[in-house]
Design a protein around this motif. Structure first.
Motif: not given
Length: 390
Positions: A256-258, A280-282, A286-294, A307-311
């Motif tokens: 599990d990446m998260r 995508g999900e990766t 990264a947004f969720e786990t990034a440090r401030e000002r990464a 065909e079904n891109p991640y949003r």
């Protein structure tokens, strides 16, 4: 500047066999002198891989329908008119992710990367050798590098502006010029030098780290004293990344990446640079786990091309955490970084301080299969098609 350590590791061409090979750390054979075409030869078959039918943007091509291997054309190498141009022979072709899901689209759909031309051979980064020339820029025996090498055995061009002569003074394998010394290596070099702003101790997460770009980014980050977290999609790739010195490596298909990103950082505190080849999900994680000002370096988002891109769900973190997102097209930066790249990288490859891998197949007829492998992420490393001996 800190030295790079390690021994050379690569999958290199030591003979043109009709199968993929994996060779590590073996000495390279000497480059053979090109054989010139002389005498009164009869016309020869000129095989090519042609774009025959458009498909939906984001879909993979269908062999025999979207792209067709064709052997109906012939060419007389002695008598074909050059009209001030040059005749060349394709030796090898690089197969890259950008080719797989966007270039077979309807040309009416305008993107930064133009579609292939219907009824014409595909093209990509590659290496060719000049056989005959009436162009002052090239002479017989010159090896040419270009993004416009056609997927065709022999070809004539009048305009030389899209082609560059490879000097290769160090006698490196020609395959390196579509991989570590070609677009993937240039992309890693430009993105890291221009946007990472890395310093010793920074934590870097490299997604798709086993690819031609990601594996070089990983080594650049380690060179600058960073702690590297890397992901890949097979256990074989995970082992390869460990050998490159990544501090944390995981298979994103089985772990599990998260969980990994939160455990190993914690990323929201320590990460300073993030290299995204997948999107995508990766990217969301990264947004969720990034440090401030990464700092985010965006050189590709392959997961958005299906065909079904991640949003994205966590893009508000860009504002809340004051993140910096830097997208770039490598060709726009070569005027600034190209000279330094070719001054530095060939020496590092020759000495073995810079490691690389190549996933090689043999024969122009294998182009279609190679494109599908890359599009599905089944290639083991930088995919190269050896078309012919010199």
């Amino acid at each position: 500047m800190a030295s790079w350590i390690g021994i050379i590791k690569h999958r290199a061409n030591v003979g043109y066999k009709d199968r993929a090979q994996t060779l590590r750390g073996r000495p390279q054979s000497k480059q053979k002198k090109p054989e010139r075409v002389v005498g009164n030869m009869a016309p020869v078959v000129n095989p090519r891989f042609i774009f025959t039918n458009t498909i939906k943007l984001g879909a993979l091509p269908e062999l025999g329908k979207t792209a067709v291997y064709d052997t109906s054309d012939t060419i007389d190498l002695d008598t074909i008119a050059l009209d001030g141009g040059f005749l060349a022979k394709t030796l090898l072709l690089g197969i890259d992710p950008y080719m797989t899901r966007v270039k077979f689209r309807d040309p009416a759909i305008k993107l930064y990367n133009p579609a292939f031309e219907l009824g014409k051979p595909l093209y990509s980064y590659g290496v060719a050798v000049v056989l005959r020339s009436e162009n002052n820029s090239f002479k017989p025996g010159d090896h040419l590098f270009s993004q416009k090498i056609p997927h065709e055995q022999y070809w004539v061009r009048a305009d030389s502006s899209a082609f560059t002569v490879i000097k290769n003074d160090l006698g490196l394998p020609w395959t390196t010029y579509v991989g570590v010394l070609g677009m993937p290596g240039q992309t890693a070099y430009v993105g890291w030098k221009q946007f990472s702003k890395a310093k010793k101790g920074d934590i870097v997460f490299v997604s798709a780290a086993a690819g031609g770009v990601g594996s070089i980014v990983l080594q650049l980050a380690k060179r600058d004293g960073c702690r590297v977290i890397a992901s890949a999609g097979t256990d074989e790739k995970v082992a390869w990344l460990r050998s490159l010195g990544a501090d944390v490596v995981f298979n994103y298909k089985t772990e599990d990446m998260r969980t990994v990103l939160l455990r190993e950082g914690p990323i929201d505190v320590w990460i300073k640079s993030y290299w995204d080849n997948v999107g995508g999900e990766t990217l969301d994680l990264a947004f969720e786990t990034a440090r401030e000002r990464a700092r985010f370096i965006e050189c590709g988002m392959s997961s958005t091309q299906g065909e079904n891109p991640y949003r994205l769900k966590n893009q508000t973190a860009i504002i809340r955490k004051e993140l910096s997102l830097n997208g770039f097209l490598v060709n726009n930066w070569l005027g600034e970084y190209g000279e330094a790249f070719y001054e530095e990288f060939p020496k590092l490859v020759k000495s073995g301080e810079l490691k690389y891998e190549e996933d090689i197949v043999y024969g122009l007829e294998k182009v279609g299969e190679a494109i599908l492998e890359v599009g599905k992420g089944l290639n083991r490393a930088k995919k190269v098609v050896i078309v012919a001996n010199e």
